[in-house]
Write an enzyme that holds these catalytic residues in place. Structure first.
Site, PDB file in Angstrom:
ATOM      1  N   LEU A 104      36.140 -22.888  13.893  1.00 17.95           N
ATOM      2  CA  LEU A 104      35.097 -23.626  14.612  1.00 17.95           C
ATOM      3  C   LEU A 104      35.812 -24.846  15.185  1.00 17.95           C
ATOM      4  O   LEU A 104      36.549 -25.517  14.458  1.00 17.95           O
ATOM      5  CB  LEU A 104      34.025 -24.113  13.639  1.00 17.95           C
ATOM      6  N   ASP A 105      35.576 -25.135  16.461  1.00 18.74           N
ATOM      7  CA  ASP A 105      36.281 -26.260  17.085  1.00 18.74           C
ATOM      8  C   ASP A 105      36.022 -27.575  16.344  1.00 18.74           C
ATOM      9  O   ASP A 105      34.980 -27.741  15.720  1.00 18.74           O
ATOM     10  CB  ASP A 105      35.780 -26.531  18.512  1.00 18.74           C
ATOM     11  N   TYR A 106      36.927 -28.487  16.558  1.00 17.71           N
ATOM     12  CA  TYR A 106      36.809 -29.844  16.009  1.00 17.71           C
ATOM     13  C   TYR A 106      35.446 -30.458  16.365  1.00 17.71           C
ATOM     14  O   TYR A 106      34.788 -31.086  15.543  1.00 17.71           O
ATOM     15  CB  TYR A 106      37.953 -30.671  16.610  1.00 17.71           C
ATOM     16  N   SER A 108      32.716 -28.840  17.137  1.00 19.75           N
ATOM     17  CA  SER A 108      31.582 -27.978  16.790  1.00 19.75           C
ATOM     18  C   SER A 108      31.231 -28.172  15.325  1.00 19.75           C
ATOM     19  O   SER A 108      32.060 -28.607  14.525  1.00 19.75           O
ATOM     20  CB  SER A 108      31.935 -26.505  17.013  1.00 19.75           C
ATOM     21  N   ARG A 191      31.975 -21.842  24.437  1.00 14.94           N
ATOM     22  CA  ARG A 191      32.179 -22.898  25.450  1.00 14.94           C
ATOM     23  C   ARG A 191      32.702 -22.292  26.751  1.00 14.94           C
ATOM     24  O   ARG A 191      32.262 -22.650  27.840  1.00 14.94           O
ATOM     25  CB  ARG A 191      33.176 -23.945  24.933  1.00 14.94           C
TER      26      ARG A 191
END
Ligand code: URA
Length: 240
Positions: A104-106, A108, A191
């Site tokens: 999971l992105d930073y 998110s 995204r």
């Protein structure tokens, strides 16, 4: 009981079976002080001293399965060259080493599974399991209905079309919220999909993995999965 070395290494939570095979071929595994480079070699995890990169495997490593609600501002890798906090810093009181399943992105937030069960981690990441993941996203602006339909039927990322997915509106406004459910996990997929239709995502939260939801789990909190939940994940097959 004699078992294949790659299974013993995967069961110990070191890595997946496939990567364990690679480690064996690379000469990084020894049994009773003898290097083993032959695939298919067996050992007894109760009796033999098995080392990976010189480190002794503890006898019966228990599998641990955690569900974390990742807050924004944490990286989901085990370490970060920029020294940002990792999701592992949120795991306390667990003696086994666990690893995040997927990313999971930073920026998110939301659900992540952490485990030392390399086989289950690999399975959940594979196409075979097709585990659906649901996200709530806040958009920079308002998309047209036709643009949403485009997302649902698939857009091309890195030369390959995304699998069909479901998108539904959650909240209207200048910066509306949408729910999107994917059965793939490509790099920054949500995204990038919304960028393809010209609608950047300003907030992204993963709210569901298969049947697991964030109910009762505030950002930064985690819980153990129940035995029944683990079994259900292990037997998860295909889209449903
Ligand atoms: N898709 C993204 O773009 N980011 C995430 O963190 C997860 C899915």
């Amino acid at each position: 009981m004699q078992q294949r070395l790659q299974k013993i290494i995967a069961d110990a939570g070191i890595t997946s079976r496939r990567k364990a095979e690679q480690m064996i071929l690379e000469g990084r595994v020894s049994v009773n002080a003898e290097a083993v480079t032959q695939l298919g070699s067996k050992a007894d995890p109760e009796r033999d001293h098995i080392r990976v990169d010189g480190r002794l495997l503890s006898r019966a490593t228990q599998h641990v399965y955690l569900l974390l609600n990742k807050p924004v501002g944490y990286v989901s890798t085990v370490s970060d060259p920029q020294r940002r906090p990792t999701v592992l810093s949120l795991v306390r009181g667990i003696k086994q080493r666990v690893y995040p399943v997927g990313r999971l992105d930073y920026h998110s937030s939301g659900l992540m599974i952490l485990t030392n069960d390399g086989d289950l981690a690999n399975y959940l990441m594979s196409r075979a399991s097709s585990v659906p993941r649901t996200y709530h996203v806040k958009l920079q602006g308002r998309p047209e209905a036709g643009e949403i339909a485009k997302l649902e039927s698939g857009v091309v990322l890195d030369g390959r079309r995304t699998a069909p997915c479901q998108v539904r509106p959650l909240a209207e406004g200048d910066k509306p919220w949408y729910e999107i459910t994917l059965v793939e996990g490509r790099y920054h997929q949500v995204r990038r999909m919304f960028e393809r239709i010209g609608q950047p995502v300003v907030k992204l939260r993963r709210v569901r993995i298969a049947f697991l939801t964030d109910r009762g789990l505030r950002p930064g909190e985690l819980r153990h999965l129940t035995r029944a939940e683990v079994e259900r994940l292990k037997n998860w097959k295909g889209a449903r």
